[in-house]
Design an enzyme around this catalytic site. Structure first.
Site, PDB file in Angstrom:
ATOM      1  N   THR A 137       0.851  -1.185   0.000  1.00  0.00           N
ATOM      2  CA  THR A 137       0.000   0.000   0.000  1.00  0.00           C
ATOM      3  C   THR A 137       0.891   1.241   0.000  1.00  0.00           C
ATOM      4  O   THR A 137       2.120   1.140   0.022  1.00  0.00           O
ATOM      5  CB  THR A 137      -0.876   0.054   1.263  1.00  0.00           C
ATOM      6  N   LYS A 194       6.717   3.051   1.942  1.00  0.00           N
ATOM      7  CA  LYS A 194       7.707   3.830   2.690  1.00  0.00           C
ATOM      8  C   LYS A 194       7.145   4.416   3.977  1.00  0.00           C
ATOM      9  O   LYS A 194       7.889   4.690   4.914  1.00  0.00           O
ATOM     10  CB  LYS A 194       8.204   4.998   1.821  1.00  0.00           C
ATOM     11  N   ALA A 199      13.269   0.888  -6.096  1.00  0.00           N
ATOM     12  CA  ALA A 199      12.473  -0.260  -6.584  1.00  0.00           C
ATOM     13  C   ALA A 199      13.303  -1.541  -6.533  1.00  0.00           C
ATOM     14  O   ALA A 199      13.687  -1.970  -5.452  1.00  0.00           O
ATOM     15  CB  ALA A 199      11.931   0.013  -7.985  1.00  0.00           C
ATOM     16  N   LEU A 215      16.404  -2.042  -7.637  1.00  0.00           N
ATOM     17  CA  LEU A 215      17.864  -1.875  -7.559  1.00  0.00           C
ATOM     18  C   LEU A 215      18.352  -2.341  -6.183  1.00  0.00           C
ATOM     19  O   LEU A 215      17.693  -2.092  -5.172  1.00  0.00           O
ATOM     20  CB  LEU A 215      18.253  -0.403  -7.770  1.00  0.00           C
ATOM     21  N   LYS A 221      12.570   8.614   1.023  1.00  0.00           N
ATOM     22  CA  LYS A 221      13.608   7.632   0.691  1.00  0.00           C
ATOM     23  C   LYS A 221      14.927   8.015   1.354  1.00  0.00           C
ATOM     24  O   LYS A 221      15.639   7.161   1.898  1.00  0.00           O
ATOM     25  CB  LYS A 221      13.765   7.527  -0.829  1.00  0.00           C
TER      26      LYS A 221
END
Lengths: 413, 413
Positions: free
Chosen positions: A157, A180, A212, A214, A283
């Protein structure tokens, strides 16, 4: 009998006395009263597994995934799991939303998941799609009580799910997050989540929250595991901002670059969500917390001027070209110094910044084009020359792949 | 008793009959004749572990490392392990060279390893440094028979060690290689090594063979595990060639660039070893084999003209400036097209090339400077935009870190 005692040992159940006939057809053992339920569950699970998994060793149990949220990423993940054609020890046994849940201890079939996805696309909730109506706590307790093997809750979500994650930890779920928000709230809420996992003996993985698919979080973990110390992590972690700023640096008007980002599906329908830098800052915060930062979320530099932040979307889109001239001259000033504009997050143990930066055009960040992400690790061992990972940092398929790697890590260790 | 039966189960030992008193002070059990030795070893190991590890659960056994070779990388690894101060489940129990071995089942102390390193620096072999004189087969058999937990052989030589690795697999060792040669011989020898590991139920990891500590092999593994298909891997995997060619592309004479690479310790004392491209080609071959390439090693493009390949080193160094003019004009021709020269390896399932290439100056490979490595994965999911990892690809500390990550992976799974 090896399987019985292995299962009991794995559950920490101590066997007090044992009687077994030489026929090997029956076995009795005595455990402490408080361990009866755990012992029964363990033995039950070990033999149920042997039936389903075709005689696998008890060291390779299945991992049962419960999906929280079922949008594009959840569907890509379910597809990737289904495409493994039974070669995998991982399957989706349940999906959960705010209305209720669907659950099948044998695993939800690809067809069933596809029908659920179509129903969700049309706005239905799971309780109305053949699911059971229930609150999240009730749903998790029901699922956890039904002999689920290595239960793992996957949060795809974009909501504030911390309370539900705490419940899941208490019910014995490991957690895999692409979301996140539970990791990017107050320092206190972040610490509380980690503490709850530690108290429950559960694990949390969240590779897909940054870049994502990586290998960003995983690379950090490997550096730390090898005894290195990560001093700072810098990066361009917003594909949308990367696209807009590299277009603008190549001479496109700001309004045109933003319009293209929306048209191509890189930006949200209201691009101010991306231009605010809030998502990039989240992030950056997740990365800073990896480095030990215990403070509050940073204030991101917002690329939308205050006057345009709260006007209705059509007004914003009409007035955005009024920003073009200011951006054109910013770009020109930077270019005169051999620089380009990029939106950079910088994380250390002391804090995190999310801001518009001028960087040399021929630096690794300056050389980024389009929506590519870049994350750079400066460590004790990679000090003069950082370790850098670049690539597409968004998309349902690669995000699902990042989640799948986390699930597989949990399944293997 | 949980620990006893868990240990037996982990060894695949089936218990036929059991008798245990309620005092929990003794336990008897019956196993098949053929499983007696394994059962005894397992139970012994489980309780020895509990003594050393301070009551750890039987799910967290120690990993005992045997070092094959003890140069700069082996010492950096021993130091990194020792620096973990007992927080690690990994320790070095033996070192092995062609003369014999030193072995201590309780782990070799940092001091002991340091003294061995100093002795080796002065040209001594292990048999003369307090070690035991023995052939490799005898040494491995002796070490393996002494209750070593999860034995792991780490090959940090640069020699043809395939025979010894086969022996080690047969003795129950997992393998971690920084040595490229056993993986970069004929297709047949490569397949034979993998087959021997599979037959013995052992594993081989070799992250440090390409890019030192950069997560190259691991990223490939994660892509494959998530169901992606890697179509090609391209890279600049020689720090020396990278340094020479980026210097030359910036206008330095070839002879001067090579001289600097030697002076700075990037190149071997005889730089023709690096300029031959053989080492880069080996790395390319290892990558191609990951993609399923089953053929022979490639012929690398040698940057040294045939006339200078076999002359004595002083002659080569005196005559190398005769190459400067040809390099200057090559660089100029490339620059006229906006290109620079780089030494590139390209691996697919069909083959591998190692060659001098012209690449656009503003491409990721063209933007590389100095000794940095770059490895680019083009996959089904990362097709339009590859996943790229860059950073220093050499150095004892980062190479040891790559090895340590492999050891920890084996220890955790």
């Amino acid at each position: 009998s090896a399987r019985v005692f292995s299962a009991l040992a794995a559950g920490g159940v101590n066997v007090i006395a044992i009687a077994q006939g030489s026929s090997e057809l029956n076995i009795s053992f005595v455990v402490e009263g408080g361990q009866t339920a755990e012992a029964a569950r363990r033995v039950h699970a070990a033999f149920q597994l042997s039936k389903i998994g075709g005689g696998r060793s008890p060291e390779a149990p299945r991992t049962d995934v419960v999906l929280l949220g079922f949008g594009r990423v959840g569907r890509a993940l379910a597809d990737q799991l289904a495409a493994r054609n039974g070669g995998s020890r991982v399957r989706v046994v349940a999906a959960l939303d705010r209305s209720g849940y669907v659950f099948d201890p044998r695993g939800l079939s690809r067809q069933r998941l596809l029908r659920l996805a179509q129903g969700k696309d049309q706005g239905a909730l799971l309780a109305a799609l053949g699911g059971r109506k229930a609150g999240a706590a009730e749903a998790l307790a029901f699922i956890a009580s039904h002999a689920v093997s290595r239960p793992t809750l996957v949060d795809v979500t974009a909501e504030e799910t911390a309370d539900l994650l705490h419940l899941a930890l208490g019910q014995g779920f490991d957690l895999v997050l692409a979301n996140k928000k539970p990791l990017a709230g107050s320092g206190q809420s972040y610490q509380a989540l980690l503490a709850a996992a530690a108290a429950a003996g559960r694990r949390i993985r969240y590779e897909a929250t940054v870049g994502a698919g990586l290998p960003i979080i995983d690379t950090h973990l490997k550096l730390v595991e090898s005894g290195d110390r990560v001093l700072r992590i810098d990066g361009c972690v917003s594909g949308t901002l990367g696209y807009v700023l590299s277009s603008v640096s190549e001479g496109k008007p700001f309004s045109g670059a933003v319009g293209e980002a929306v048209d191509k599906g890189y930006a949200e329908p209201d691009p101010r969500e991306d231009l605010s830098g809030r998502d990039a800052a989240r992030k950056g915060l997740i990365l800073a917390r990896l480095l030990g930062y215990a403070g509050s979320p940073p204030a991101a530099e917002d690329l939308v001027p205050p006057a345009l932040r709260r006007v209705p979307l059509p007004d914003f889109l009409r007035r955005i070209s009024s920003l073009d001239e200011e951006w054109r001259s910013r770009v020109a000033r930077a270019a005169a110094r051999g620089h380009v504009l990029r939106y950079v997050v910088s994380a250390t143990s002391r804090g995190v910044r999310a801001h518009l930066a001028e960087v040399p055009a021929d630096s690794p960040i300056g050389a980024l084009r389009g929506t590519r992400n870049l994350v750079s690790f400066t460590t004790r061992r990679y000090r003069a020359e950082p370790l850098v990972i670049t690539g597409p940092g968004a998309g349902a398929q690669v995000t699902a792949a990042g989640i799948l790697n986390d699930i597989q890590y949990l399944a293997a260790t």
